[in-house]
Design an enzyme around this catalytic site. Structure first.
Site, PDB file in Angstrom:
ATOM      1  N   ASP A 112      -5.570  -6.373   5.995  1.00  0.00           N
ATOM      2  CA  ASP A 112      -6.749  -5.680   5.505  1.00  0.00           C
ATOM      3  C   ASP A 112      -7.836  -6.680   5.131  1.00  0.00           C
ATOM      4  O   ASP A 112      -9.012  -6.540   5.508  1.00  0.00           O
ATOM      5  CB  ASP A 112      -6.348  -4.840   4.283  1.00  0.00           C
ATOM      6  CG  ASP A 112      -7.442  -3.887   3.825  1.00  0.00           C
ATOM      7  OD1 ASP A 112      -8.492  -3.805   4.495  1.00  0.00           O
ATOM      8  OD2 ASP A 112      -7.243  -3.222   2.795  1.00  0.00           O
ATOM      9  N   ASP A 116     -11.328  -8.082   7.696  1.00  0.00           N
ATOM     10  CA  ASP A 116     -12.713  -7.956   7.220  1.00  0.00           C
ATOM     11  C   ASP A 116     -13.416  -9.308   7.247  1.00  0.00           C
ATOM     12  O   ASP A 116     -14.602  -9.396   7.573  1.00  0.00           O
ATOM     13  CB  ASP A 116     -12.734  -7.378   5.806  1.00  0.00           C
ATOM     14  CG  ASP A 116     -12.589  -5.865   5.795  1.00  0.00           C
ATOM     15  OD1 ASP A 116     -12.541  -5.272   6.890  1.00  0.00           O
ATOM     16  OD2 ASP A 116     -12.507  -5.279   4.706  1.00  0.00           O
ATOM     17  N   LYS A 158       3.085 -15.427   3.470  1.00  0.00           N
ATOM     18  CA  LYS A 158       3.057 -16.245   2.251  1.00  0.00           C
ATOM     19  C   LYS A 158       4.502 -16.610   1.913  1.00  0.00           C
ATOM     20  O   LYS A 158       5.011 -16.352   0.821  1.00  0.00           O
ATOM     21  CB  LYS A 158       2.388 -15.483   1.106  1.00  0.00           C
ATOM     22  CG  LYS A 158       2.048 -16.347  -0.108  1.00  0.00           C
ATOM     23  CD  LYS A 158       1.022 -17.430   0.183  1.00  0.00           C
ATOM     24  CE  LYS A 158       0.663 -18.191  -1.091  1.00  0.00           C
ATOM     25  NZ  LYS A 158      -0.190 -19.373  -0.819  1.00  0.00           N
ATOM     26  N   ASP A 193      -3.491 -18.183   2.970  1.00  0.00           N
ATOM     27  CA  ASP A 193      -4.648 -18.884   2.424  1.00  0.00           C
ATOM     28  C   ASP A 193      -5.216 -19.882   3.434  1.00  0.00           C
ATOM     29  O   ASP A 193      -6.438 -20.030   3.568  1.00  0.00           O
ATOM     30  CB  ASP A 193      -4.317 -19.577   1.096  1.00  0.00           C
ATOM     31  CG  ASP A 193      -2.946 -20.234   1.082  1.00  0.00           C
ATOM     32  OD1 ASP A 193      -2.182 -20.073   2.045  1.00  0.00           O
ATOM     33  OD2 ASP A 193      -2.645 -20.912   0.082  1.00  0.00           O
ATOM     34  N   TYR A 201       0.816  -1.207   0.000  1.00  0.00           N
ATOM     35  CA  TYR A 201       0.000   0.000   0.000  1.00  0.00           C
ATOM     36  C   TYR A 201       0.856   1.267   0.000  1.00  0.00           C
ATOM     37  O   TYR A 201       0.398   2.340  -0.387  1.00  0.00           O
ATOM     38  CB  TYR A 201      -0.929   0.029   1.209  1.00  0.00           C
ATOM     39  CG  TYR A 201      -2.054  -0.981   1.164  1.00  0.00           C
ATOM     40  CD1 TYR A 201      -2.245  -1.792   0.059  1.00  0.00           C
ATOM     41  CD2 TYR A 201      -2.930  -1.132   2.238  1.00  0.00           C
ATOM     42  CE1 TYR A 201      -3.262  -2.727   0.025  1.00  0.00           C
ATOM     43  CE2 TYR A 201      -3.950  -2.057   2.211  1.00  0.00           C
ATOM     44  CZ  TYR A 201      -4.118  -2.852   1.105  1.00  0.00           C
ATOM     45  OH  TYR A 201      -5.134  -3.780   1.073  1.00  0.00           O
TER      46      TYR A 201
END
Length: 360
Positions: A249, A253, A193, A225, A143
């Site tokens: 992020d 959620d 990851k 994942d 980001y």
């Protein structure tokens, strides 16, 4: 105590939920002997409309002069991606986090006792309880990385976004996670990851070093994942989950939805010094703005986090959280919360929570 609090009311339902959070602040002040000096700060789409940019000059300085910042919500389709960057609310959010040094985003995902039936997971999973803390690195990663858009000879336009992390950035968010775990159930799950990304391999190396230092805290690695799957399979296994910016992020959620409603979940963005920024994790919901339909609980619980993490006042934080639970236990709910009971609006929900704080 007298606390200086910056109020970023924002866009859409932001002003409505902030209004109820201020009512709660004032009620807590009367019950515990605190006073406040509020400073209104313009940021987001409303700032674009007023002065032509979403992050007006001097915004950070106004916030730095306060002990904490309360933000309602910003953004909406009116200020979408077709606007220049300086007019988009998302630009302002990234800027304020960076300027205030808010590198740690704390997002608790708690299934409130009265809302077990609202959990979308199997009853036996909901009944086992959900109480986890997402710790998201907030000022690094993709980001904030360099962006590029360029033409290629045979593939048209090509873009790139750089994900970069330093050892220092990883270590400070890792220490925050381990410190929080020591105050909770003493378990940290680090999400990465590492089977694909070099940034994740460095992340894992640093977290492994910290795990040796915090030997009293149980530690595990988990691929992102798999974590996404485990959150809906068995969320009760998690205590503190720490991860980088983009993964956090997305996962936070996902975690919010297994608690019954995104309208219930607060967040804190903090650094190594005041002020912290406190906000609900939901958006500005412009479709219901001004209709007394918004759920103010997430913003009110953000005030509880403010007392806990910026003001070091656990008793006041507990009083707010207990008041919310008692109101929910009486089956009052706003439109976003599933289940039977008495539907009420934004203002009445705020009033009922204030009444319960006064009763305490």
């Amino acid at each position: 105590m007298n606390y200086k609090i910056a109020l970023i009311r924002g866009d859409g339902i932001g002003p409505e939920v902030v209004e109820q959070a201020v009512r709660v602040l004032d009620t807590v002040g009367k019950n515990f002997g605190h006073t406040y000096a509020y400073t209104d700060v313009l940021l987001g789409g409303c700032a674009t409309d007023a002065v032509g940019k979403s992050y007006p000059d001097g915004t950070a300085d106004k916030c730095k002069a306060c002990d904490a910042v309360l933000l309602g919500a910003v953004g909406g389709p009116k200020w979408g991606s077709d606007r220049p960057a300086e007019e988009r609310p998302e630009t302002a959010l990234l800027a304020i986090r960076k300027d205030l040094g808010l590198y740690a985003n704390l997002r608790p995902a708690v299934l409130r006792p009265a809302l077990t039936d609202a959990c979308p997971l199997k009853p036996e999973i909901a009944e086992a309880g959900i109480d986890l803390m997402m710790v998201r690195e907030l000022t690094g990663g993709v980001y904030f990385g360099k962006r590029a858009r360029y033409d290629t000879a045979d593939s048209g336009v090509e873009c790139s976004d750089l994900m970069a992390y330093s050892e220092r950035e990883i270590e400070r968010i890792g220490r925050r996670a381990f410190a929080l775990a020591r105050l909770r159930r003493k378990k940290v799950t680090s999400v990465d990851k590492a089977n694909v990304l070099e940034t994740s391999r460095l992340w894992r190396e640093v977290l492994h070093r910290l795990a040796q230092e915090y030997s009293d805290v149980a530690y595990e690695d988990m691929l992102v994942d798999n974590c996404a799957m485990q959150l809906v399979r068995n969320p009760g296994q998690f205590d503190v989950v720490v991860t980088e910016n983009m993964f956090g992020d997305i996962l936070s959620d996902e975690a919010s939805m297994i608690t019954g409603s995104i309208g219930l979940l607060p967040s804190a963005s903090i650094g190594n010094s005041a002020p912290g920024l406190y906000e609900p994790i939901h958006g500005s919901a412009p479709d219901i703005a001004g209709q007394d339909k918004a759920n103010p609980i997430a913003t009110i619980l953000s005030v509880a986090m403010m007392f806990r993490y910026s003001f070091q006042r656990a008793e006041e934080a507990d009083a707010i959280e207990s008041a919310v639970d008692r109101v929910l236990a009486e089956s009052f709910h706003t439109a976003d919360m599933a289940g039977s009971g008495t539907p009420i609006g934004t203002k009445q929900m705020g009033a009922l929570i204030c009444e319960q704080i006064t009763k305490k």
